[in-house]
Design a protein around this motif. Structure first.
Motif, PDB file in Angstrom:
ATOM      1  N   GLY A 150      -2.080   3.437   2.430  1.00 62.39           N
ATOM      2  CA  GLY A 150      -1.963   2.351   2.833  1.00 62.39           C
ATOM      3  C   GLY A 150      -3.052   1.939   3.996  1.00 62.39           C
ATOM      4  O   GLY A 150      -4.165   2.104   3.619  1.00 62.39           O
ATOM      5  N   ASP A 151      -2.568   1.340   5.035  1.00 64.95           N
ATOM      6  CA  ASP A 151      -3.474   0.686   5.964  1.00 64.95           C
ATOM      7  C   ASP A 151      -3.761   1.726   6.949  1.00 64.95           C
ATOM      8  O   ASP A 151      -4.701   1.148   8.052  1.00 64.95           O
ATOM      9  CB  ASP A 151      -2.811  -0.559   6.577  1.00 64.95           C
ATOM     10  CG  ASP A 151      -2.544  -1.569   5.583  1.00 64.95           C
ATOM     11  OD1 ASP A 151      -3.388  -1.703   4.790  1.00 64.95           O
ATOM     12  OD2 ASP A 151      -1.747  -2.204   5.961  1.00 64.95           O
ATOM     13  N   PRO A 153      -6.416   4.308   8.601  1.00 64.47           N
ATOM     14  CA  PRO A 153      -7.650   4.841   8.333  1.00 64.47           C
ATOM     15  C   PRO A 153      -7.780   6.185   8.182  1.00 64.47           C
ATOM     16  O   PRO A 153      -7.115   6.924   8.757  1.00 64.47           O
ATOM     17  CB  PRO A 153      -8.503   3.752   9.283  1.00 64.47           C
ATOM     18  CG  PRO A 153      -7.392   3.955  10.472  1.00 64.47           C
ATOM     19  CD  PRO A 153      -6.091   3.775  10.017  1.00 64.47           C
ATOM     20  N   THR A 190     -10.186   2.524   6.156  1.00 61.91           N
ATOM     21  CA  THR A 190      -9.167   2.647   5.116  1.00 61.91           C
ATOM     22  C   THR A 190      -9.780   2.743   3.807  1.00 61.91           C
ATOM     23  O   THR A 190     -10.801   2.589   3.779  1.00 61.91           O
ATOM     24  CB  THR A 190      -8.139   1.245   4.985  1.00 61.91           C
ATOM     25  OG1 THR A 190      -8.903   0.080   4.681  1.00 61.91           O
ATOM     26  CG2 THR A 190      -7.648   1.088   6.388  1.00 61.91           C
ATOM     27  N   ALA A 192      -9.045   1.047   1.297  1.00 57.87           N
ATOM     28  CA  ALA A 192      -9.395  -0.160   0.665  1.00 57.87           C
ATOM     29  C   ALA A 192     -10.911  -0.610   1.236  1.00 57.87           C
ATOM     30  O   ALA A 192     -11.697  -1.094   0.485  1.00 57.87           O
ATOM     31  CB  ALA A 192      -8.447  -1.248   0.919  1.00 57.87           C
ATOM     32  N   GLU A 193     -11.230  -0.328   2.479  1.00 57.53           N
ATOM     33  CA  GLU A 193     -12.565  -0.664   2.919  1.00 57.53           C
ATOM     34  C   GLU A 193     -13.470   0.108   2.539  1.00 57.53           C
ATOM     35  O   GLU A 193     -14.718  -0.215   2.252  1.00 57.53           O
ATOM     36  CB  GLU A 193     -12.299  -0.502   4.551  1.00 57.53           C
ATOM     37  CG  GLU A 193     -11.482  -1.500   5.319  1.00 57.53           C
ATOM     38  CD  GLU A 193     -11.291  -1.192   6.746  1.00 57.53           C
ATOM     39  OE1 GLU A 193     -10.990  -2.201   7.534  1.00 57.53           O
ATOM     40  OE2 GLU A 193     -11.372  -0.141   7.022  1.00 57.53           O
ATOM     41  N   GLN A 210      -2.852   0.070  -4.063  1.00 59.74           N
ATOM     42  CA  GLN A 210      -1.992   1.068  -3.219  1.00 59.74           C
ATOM     43  C   GLN A 210      -0.898   1.072  -4.380  1.00 59.74           C
ATOM     44  O   GLN A 210      -0.279   0.261  -4.871  1.00 59.74           O
ATOM     45  CB  GLN A 210      -1.496   0.672  -2.127  1.00 59.74           C
ATOM     46  CG  GLN A 210      -0.519   1.609  -1.411  1.00 59.74           C
ATOM     47  CD  GLN A 210      -0.051   0.802   0.024  1.00 59.74           C
ATOM     48  OE1 GLN A 210      -0.580  -0.034   0.357  1.00 59.74           O
ATOM     49  NE2 GLN A 210       0.701   1.734   0.360  1.00 59.74           N
ATOM     50  N   SER A 241      -0.535   9.222   6.044  1.00 60.86           N
ATOM     51  CA  SER A 241      -0.112   7.984   6.522  1.00 60.86           C
ATOM     52  C   SER A 241       0.733   7.946   7.767  1.00 60.86           C
ATOM     53  O   SER A 241       1.106   6.863   8.559  1.00 60.86           O
ATOM     54  CB  SER A 241       1.324   7.562   5.434  1.00 60.86           C
ATOM     55  OG  SER A 241       2.204   8.655   5.612  1.00 60.86           O
TER      56      SER A 241
END
Length: 278
Positions: A150-151, A153, A190, A192-193, A210, A241
């Protein structure tokens, strides 16, 4: 030239081959061992232990997949006259509580701590090189990395920094005895980044998605991982997480006298070499 021989286990793996190369460059005799090397070492084959350990002064260990085996190997190392051990483990292993993830690493840490040898534990965050040398690579090349992340990092660390720290510890007897180093990159991102940076630098469209832990396990097994391997990865993400592993440390700088390599530098190097090209 120092004539003390250092045994490097997992010498064909991500960290082992880099540790061995650094030691050789520094003029240190190296005995590189793995299940497939000329000097064979197999955690599950005790008859391979003594020939690999005999006559070495120091050893670089990577935790075996089975908890408990490290205790027997560390005892064999003591009996063989090894004086110094450096163990690669996972970031914050003593904060993992009852998680099923990393029982092998925690068992190996207990083994080296309980020995009469000089020992150092090198704990590393997720490797940057997992994105091009390991299980994240093929999904990235295919255009989508789907993980139960998730978010929160992750301070990804460059494997070359991990190897440099391990080599420094192995070649500086006494200076790092009884120490535990927590190695991270200079900042956390993260997943995603991280994927966005890889996509931009490589010039290829790559998405991050995700997914649930159960969804990840099912997909990973379908793609060839064993259920045990897939569940271990999912358990690792559950730990991440919680956020307790998101902070950075100064331990790379403390050992090497320089800051750790950035994720951006890693991405540029791999993208320039075509690591994510299709």
């Amino acid at each position: 030239m120092n004539t003390d021989t250092t045994l490097v286990l997992g010498a064909t793996g991500k960290t082992g081959r880099r540790v061995a190369a650094r030691l050789r460059l520094a003029g240190r005799p190296v005995r590189a061992a793995s299940r497939s090397s000329q000097i064979r070492f197999d955690w599950n084959a005790p008859d391979t232990w003594d020939p690999a350990l005999r006559g070495v002064t120091a050893a670089y260990l990577i935790a075996p997949g089975t908890p408990g085996l490290a205790h027997d190997v560390v005892a064999a190392a003591e009996a063989a006259g090894v004086r110094r051990l450096v163990l690669l483990s996972g970031r914050g292993a003593d904060t993992w509580g009852d998680s099923p993830f990393g029982q092998d690493m925690r068992s190996a840490e207990d083994a080296v701590r309980g020995s009469a040898l000089d020992w150092t534990i090198v704990r590393a965050s997720n490797f940057q090189q997992n994105f091009d040398e390991d299980l994240f690579h093929q999904p990235l090349v295919a255009g989508e990395l789907a993980l139960p992340a998730g978010d929160v990092p992750e301070p990804f660390v460059d494997v070359d920094d991990v190897a440099a720290v391990a080599a420094a510890v192995l070649t500086q007897p006494g200076a790092h005895a009884g120490r535990v180093y927590e190695l991270t990159g200079p900042r956390a991102l993260t997943f995603a980044e991280a994927v966005e940076q890889i996509s931009r630098a490589s010039g290829w469209p790559i998405a991050f998605t995700q997914v649930s832990a159960a969804g990840y396990v099912a997909a990973a097994v379908e793609q060839g991982l064993t259920e045990r391997e897939a569940r271990s990865v999912a358990d690792m993400f559950e730990l991440v997480s919680g956020g307790q592993l998101a902070a950075t440390t100064d331990d790379v700088t403390a050992v090497l006298g320089r800051p750790p390599r950035t994720f951006e530098d890693y991405v540029v190097r791999v993208a320039a070499a075509g690591g994510w090209d299709r």
